[in-house]
Design a protein around this motif. Structure first.
Motif, short mmCIF file in Angstrom:
data_model
loop_
_atom_site.label_atom_id
_atom_site.label_comp_id
_atom_site.label_asym_id
_atom_site.label_seq_id
_atom_site.Cartn_x
_atom_site.Cartn_y
_atom_site.Cartn_z
N VAL A 1 0.22 -15.72 2.58
CA VAL A 1 0.45 -14.53 3.39
C VAL A 1 1.89 -14.47 3.89
CG1 VAL A 1 -0.28 -15.62 5.57
CG2 VAL A 1 -0.53 -13.14 5.26
N THR A 2 2.58 -15.62 3.99
CA THR A 2 3.97 -15.63 4.44
C THR A 2 4.86 -14.80 3.53
OG1 THR A 2 3.67 -17.84 5.38
CG2 THR A 2 5.93 -17.11 5.00
N ARG A 3 4.56 -14.82 2.22
CA ARG A 3 5.43 -14.15 1.25
C ARG A 3 4.80 -12.92 0.62
NH1 ARG A 3 6.16 -19.58 1.27
NH2 ARG A 3 4.15 -19.91 0.27
N ARG A 4 3.57 -12.62 0.95
CA ARG A 4 2.80 -11.62 0.21
C ARG A 4 3.35 -10.21 0.32
NH1 ARG A 4 -3.13 -11.95 1.96
NH2 ARG A 4 -2.99 -13.97 0.91
N TYR A 5 4.02 -9.88 1.43
CA TYR A 5 4.42 -8.48 1.66
C TYR A 5 5.91 -8.23 1.38
CZ TYR A 5 -0.05 -8.87 3.99
OH TYR A 5 -1.36 -9.12 4.27
N ARG A 6 6.62 -9.22 0.92
CA ARG A 6 8.04 -9.06 0.59
C ARG A 6 8.14 -8.55 -0.85
NH1 ARG A 6 9.58 -15.07 2.91
NH2 ARG A 6 8.77 -14.75 5.03
N LEU A 7 7.86 -7.29 -1.01
CA LEU A 7 7.58 -6.74 -2.34
C LEU A 7 8.79 -6.18 -3.08
CD1 LEU A 7 4.26 -4.77 -1.63
CD2 LEU A 7 4.52 -6.94 -2.83
N LEU A 8 9.83 -5.78 -2.37
CA LEU A 8 10.87 -4.97 -3.00
C LEU A 8 11.55 -5.70 -4.16
CD1 LEU A 8 12.50 -3.21 0.09
CD2 LEU A 8 10.78 -2.34 -1.50
N VAL A 9 12.01 -6.90 -3.93
CA VAL A 9 12.69 -7.64 -5.00
C VAL A 9 11.71 -8.02 -6.12
CG1 VAL A 9 13.92 -9.77 -5.57
CG2 VAL A 9 14.58 -8.46 -3.55
N LEU B 1 10.75 4.85 9.18
CA LEU B 1 10.58 4.83 7.73
C LEU B 1 10.30 3.41 7.24
CD1 LEU B 1 10.74 6.12 4.92
CD2 LEU B 1 13.23 5.80 5.00
N GLY B 2 11.07 2.44 7.75
CA GLY B 2 10.86 1.05 7.35
C GLY B 2 9.48 0.55 7.73
N LEU B 3 9.02 0.89 8.94
CA LEU B 3 7.70 0.45 9.38
C LEU B 3 6.60 1.14 8.59
CD1 LEU B 3 8.23 0.30 13.25
CD2 LEU B 3 8.11 -1.62 11.64
N ALA B 4 6.81 2.41 8.24
CA ALA B 4 5.82 3.11 7.43
C ALA B 4 5.69 2.45 6.06
CB ALA B 4 6.22 4.58 7.29
N MET B 5 6.82 2.08 5.46
CA MET B 5 6.75 1.39 4.16
C MET B 5 6.08 0.03 4.30
SD MET B 5 10.30 2.35 2.18
CE MET B 5 11.39 1.55 3.36
N LEU B 6 6.34 -0.65 5.42
CA LEU B 6 5.71 -1.95 5.64
C LEU B 6 4.19 -1.81 5.78
CD1 LEU B 6 5.98 -5.00 6.17
CD2 LEU B 6 6.27 -4.45 8.60
N LEU B 7 3.75 -0.83 6.56
CA LEU B 7 2.32 -0.60 6.72
C LEU B 7 1.66 -0.24 5.40
CD1 LEU B 7 2.26 1.35 10.12
CD2 LEU B 7 1.49 -1.00 9.69
N ALA B 8 2.35 0.60 4.61
CA ALA B 8 1.81 0.95 3.30
C ALA B 8 1.70 -0.28 2.40
CB ALA B 8 2.70 2.01 2.65
N ALA B 9 2.71 -1.14 2.46
CA ALA B 9 2.67 -2.37 1.66
C ALA B 9 1.52 -3.28 2.11
CB ALA B 9 4.00 -3.11 1.78
N HIS B 10 1.34 -3.40 3.42
CA HIS B 10 0.23 -4.23 3.93
C HIS B 10 -1.11 -3.69 3.45
CE1 HIS B 10 1.55 -7.30 7.00
NE2 HIS B 10 2.70 -6.75 6.65
#
Length: 353
Positions: free
Chosen positions: A59-67, A216-225
């Motif tokens: 879970v530590t790395r699961r949401y770091r999706l962009l790269v 915008l950043g938080l919205a993308m983070l929530l969508a990723a989660h």
């Protein structure tokens, strides 16, 4: 006029980015080509993310999706090129490794351009700024960030954009907005950088613009989660539990930092390139030369990096986040040293205390 603006943009941004990219591609290639992945949980996790496998990633790395997503998209056309020559590699893995190497080098090169521009805005000469950039990118941690399937390059870009925005002030609103939009997805510990960026980036972008970019950043983070949790079948509460678990690293990190091995590890972040900065700090004229990077903003950034180091437990790797400010300090110290070593008529007069 458009031609002049284009030439200025090339000189200010494209040339330092090309310098950084060229150095990184050369320095990081052996790491990309020969690194032993068998003992690195981080790199294996990001390779799985790039393949679209979320359930087997911590879970530590699961949401770091962009790269990872960018590397996964690039790996598809690379796979069509066929298996390269040399020793055999695991089937289907080399396109992802190559894609991470290329994506991370491009992103870290952009961060390097921010480091260079920050040094120039601090008052360092162009030549000294270029040398300082090359020195900072020669660190082993830059080689790891560029050559391995990691996401450190994006977080370094966020730090580079943030420090550049502080240095540039008006006209750097785009850098603040980009840092706020990318930061939440770059690394969870961006929450510690956020107050610093909001305060020292306020001259570049007002609070309304900052709120919009952060939203915008938080919205993308929530969508990723939501997307990742649905794909992995994970409970959202595991993210909170994992974040609290990092507090346990404090005692370990403090013991390690004050050991001989820990101090040697900290010195190795920038190696012998600490010496010009320390030499400048030891002289009155040198301290005056370094005055632009001895302010409250740099002190606050140093505290933030220390927090990252203590919570992570990986002291040197997190310590490299100081690279934007250190590049400026190194460039200024090199400029100062040049005046001291120049012809007698060009040297600074000694200061009588």
């Amino acid at each position: 006029m458009p031609a002049l603006r284009t030439a200025g943009w090339v000189r200010r941004w494209l040339l330092p980015w090309a310098l950084a990219l060229g150095g990184l591609l050369n320095a990081a290639y052996p790491t990309y080509r020969h690194y032993d992945f068998s003992h690195s949980l981080d790199t294996r996790s990001y390779l799985r993310l790039a393949s679209g496998r979320f359930d087997s990633v911590n879970v530590t790395r699961r949401y770091r999706l962009l790269v990872p997503l960018a590397a996964g998209a690039l790996a598809r056309p690379l796979a069509a090129l066929g298996t390269p020559g040399g020793r055999a590699r695991p089937a289907g893995e080399w396109p992802l490794r190559l894609a991470f190497y290329l994506v991370n080098s491009l992103v870290l090169g952009a961060a390097g351009a921010c480091f260079y521009r920050s040094a120039r805005l601090a008052g360092a000469p162009a030549g000294a700024s270029a040398l300082a950039l090359a020195a900072v990118l020669s660190s082993r941690w830059a080689g790891y960030a560029a050559g391995l399937p990691l996401t450190d390059s994006l977080y370094l870009l966020v730090f580079g954009l943030s420090y550049y925005a502080h240095r540039r002030g008006p006209g750097a609103g785009w850098a603040v907005a980009l840092a706020l939009a990318l930061g939440p997805l770059a690394k969870e510990s961006f929450v510690f950088l956020l107050p610093w960026l909001a305060y020292y980036g306020r001259r570049a972008l007002g609070w309304r613009g900052q709120v919009m970019a952060l939203a915008l950043g938080l919205a993308m983070l929530l969508a990723a989660h939501y997307w990742v949790d649905e794909a992995a079948g994970a409970a959202p509460a595991t993210s909170v539990t994992n974040a609290l678990a990092h507090v346990e690293n404090l005692t370990y990190s403090l013991r390690r930092a004050f050991s001989f091995k820990g101090m040697a590890e900290l010195f190795s972040i920038f190696g012998l390139f600490w010496l010009p900065v320390l030499a400048a700090l030891g002289r009155p004229t040198g301290r005056r030369a370094l005055a632009p990077v001895l302010g409250r903003a740099e002190a606050g950034l140093l505290v933030l990096v220390a927090v990252h180091m203590l919570l992570s437990g990986d002291l040197a790797r997190m310590g490299y986040l100081l690279a934007p400010a250190f590049t400026a300090a190194l460039a200024l110290s090199m400029g100062w040293a040049w005046t001291q070593l120049g012809p007698p008529g060009k040297r600074e007069a000694p200061v009588v205390s």
